[in-house]
Design an enzyme around this catalytic site. Structure first.
Site, PDB file in Angstrom:
ATOM      1  N   SER A 211      18.158  36.929 115.927  1.00  0.00           N
ATOM      2  CA  SER A 211      19.074  38.272 116.591  1.00  0.00           C
ATOM      3  C   SER A 211      18.692  38.597 117.833  1.00  0.00           C
ATOM      4  CB  SER A 211      19.096  39.419 115.163  1.00  0.00           C
ATOM      5  OG  SER A 211      20.014  40.248 115.630  1.00  0.00           O
ATOM      6  N   ASP A 429      29.338  35.805 110.980  1.00  0.00           N
ATOM      7  CA  ASP A 429      28.134  36.868 111.018  1.00  0.00           C
ATOM      8  C   ASP A 429      28.774  37.848 111.931  1.00  0.00           C
ATOM      9  OD1 ASP A 429      26.186  38.269 111.867  1.00  0.00           O
ATOM     10  OD2 ASP A 429      25.254  36.603 112.661  1.00  0.00           O
ATOM     11  N   HIS A 458      23.816  37.397 108.341  1.00  0.00           N
ATOM     12  CA  HIS A 458      23.060  37.202 109.502  1.00  0.00           C
ATOM     13  C   HIS A 458      21.649  36.890 109.507  1.00  0.00           C
ATOM     14  CE1 HIS A 458      22.230  38.943 113.783  1.00  0.00           C
ATOM     15  NE2 HIS A 458      21.325  39.496 113.360  1.00  0.00           N
TER      16      HIS A 458
END
Length: 521
Positions: A211, A429, A458
């Site tokens: 991320s 996502d 995610h």
């Protein structure tokens, strides 16, 4: 990167240029030579259990003043288990946020198939200001205490309440942290990574980022391309959206992903009895939202929304979130939803550490719009298309309106000198959809992208999807990437992270915890 990055994270200033159009003005750290890390026992029992060691690394608060004030970065290390002739070097890991603790990341080593993780020294670290690093940033640990105002500002009272809360939080951060707020940018953490590399005595490092950690990796590899060996980016952030525009894009994504969740609940109507179509389940969700908005009790509308954000992040949370919805609708029981929201936001002293660092980085990586009128126009426009999380996300970021830290300019990401990069994403996502991965792929000519086709989760790597995890193992073992295809497309298509079995999950407590997912995404 961020929406309530119930990990996270987590966007470009409305009045600023995007990251793709600015120069690389970040200071580098060639003049600073850190002292070696003194390793000792880790406080975390899980790290003790795998034989990891921990220590503190002293680095400059301001790399432009390497002889000035120092702070300390908490670092962990799990040494390689193979003979030295098979050693692959140090692998630094960042879990995302910004603001997430990464000290326990060596726990990922056994998840790499075929024992490939044993060839690396796994290096976890708490970025500056985070967790066990010194000092730890905190502003107001009661900020998320229920019951907060509803998110949607459909009257001036709600709007003014949130504007005041956001301003007060920004002021509290200034009062408690002062000069430190000027030195919590992504570029500062990238320089800390370079100091970790030097302290470890490594010519090059390997890197695994999730991320927001993928953006950190982009910045590091742009500033220090000759210090990169192998990199894995799971759920890559599109640098063009840093950070204001990217958050608005995420609102659209989360509205889509929650509808995917509603469809799954409908498919399991026999378990949850919330409707036979996604539209019926969605209606039940918003009806209960309206109820807690009008008559808050143990939670209000804000806490309700926070609890269900977790279903937008990863399918592994679907069963618990669906059970919480069923409990609220059928029995009026809000305890499971309250438990989910508490885990998401934290209620203990220092519990706002994640949020404080999230803001300190987001608000200073780039200048945010200072005109509230612009925020109103952009967020109402987005809300009408995507009502699920838009205003919750807007208020999450609203302290940037009054943030005191000096804002910088985003690094122009350039991966042309990086020898190899493996990218992983899922098609839908919410925070970092496949197009984000494709954009990063275009910036790194020596990269390949794995797509979990049709998935909406995610940060999904090393979670048991054989196609993806085996490709990661192959890359970490040999440097071999999936064959790169022509054009703007993924290079290897895999199954997505599978949805849970609702029959089994329904037997568990609906209030089972969910950790804050780090997109803030």
């Amino acid at each position: 990167m961020a929406v309530k990055r119930i990990v996270v994270t987590v966007v470009a200033a409305g009045l600023a240029l995007s990251g793709a159009s600015v120069v690389n003005a970040a200071p580098k750290s060639p003049g600073f030579q850190p002292k070696p890390i003194s390793w000792g026992q880790c406080a975390d029992a899980r790290l003790q259990g795998i034989g990891a060691l921990c220590g503190l690394l002293e680095v400059p608060l301001d790399y432009a003043k390497p002889d000035g004030k120092k702070i300390k970065i908490a670092v962990s290390r799990l040494k390689h288990k193979v003979p030295d002739g098979q050693y692959q070097g140090s692998l630094l890991v960042n879990p995302g946020g910004p603001g997430a603790s990464g000290l326990t990341m060596p726990l990922l080593a056994p998840r790499v198939p075929n024992g490939v993780g044993d060839a690396y020294d796994w290096i976890g670290f708490d970025p500056r200001g985070v967790g066990s690093s010194e000092p730890q940033v905190s502003c107001d640990s009661t900020y998320f205490a229920p019951v907060r105002p509803a998110y949607v500002p459909d009257n001036r009272g709600i709007e003014q309440a949130w504007l005041k809360r956001a301003k007060d939080y920004a002021n509290a951060c200034t009062a408690k942290n002062g000069e430190l707020l000027n030195h919590l940018k992504t570029t500062d953490t990238a320089n800390d990574m370079e100091s970790i590399r030097k302290a470890l005595g490594q010519e090059k490092i390997n890197y695994y980022g999730f991320s927001y950690g993928t953006y950190l990796g982009q910045v590091y590899s742009t500033l220090f391309p000759d210090r990169v060996r192998r990199m894995v980016f799971d759920s890559a952030i599109d640098p063009r959206g840093v950070w204001y525009d990217g958050n608005l894009d995420q609102d659209i994504g989360f509205n889509r992903s929650i509808k995917i969740f509603f469809d799954w609940v409908a498919k399991n109507e026999a378990v949850y009895q919330l409707g036979k179509t996604g539209a019926e389940v969605e209606k039940a969700y918003y009806a209960k939202l309206a109820e807690v908005t009008k008559k808050p009790s143990v939670i209000g509308a804000a806490e309700w929304t926070d609890a269900f954000m977790q279903a937008g992040y990863r399918v592994t949370r679907w069963a618990d979130v669906a059970s919480a919805l069923a409990a609220a609708v059928h029995n009026g029981d809000l305890a499971p939803a309250k438990a989910l929201s508490e885990v998401a936001n934290g209620q203990s002293p220092g519990a706002d550490n994640f949020y404080a660092i999230y803001l300190a980085t987001m608000c200073t990586d780039v200048k945010w719009p200072k005109s509230w009128v612009k925020w109103q126009i952009d967020n109402w426009s987005t809300h009408y298309r995507a009502p699920f999380s838009t205003w919750g996300n807007a208020w999450f970021n609203a302290p940037c309106l009054n943030w005191s830290g000096d804002a910088g300019t985003p690094v122009k990401i350039d991966g042309r000198k990086v020898q190899s990069l493996l990218l992983i994403t899922e098609t839908y996502d919410a925070g970092t959809p496949v197009d984000s991965g494709l954009e990063v792929r275009s910036l790194y000519p020596n990269s390949a992208l794995i797509e979990g086709v049709g998935g909406s989760s995610h940060s999904t790597s090393l979670r048991g999807v054989a196609c993806t995890d085996n490709a990661i193992a192959d890359y970490l073992a040999t440097g071999k990437l999936p064959a790169r295809k022509d054009g703007r497309q993924s290079d290897l298509q895999c199954d997505p992270l599978p949805a849970p079995n609702p029959t089994i999950a329904a037997k568990t407590s609906a209030s089972a915890g969910a950790s804050r997912l780090l997109i803030r995404d």
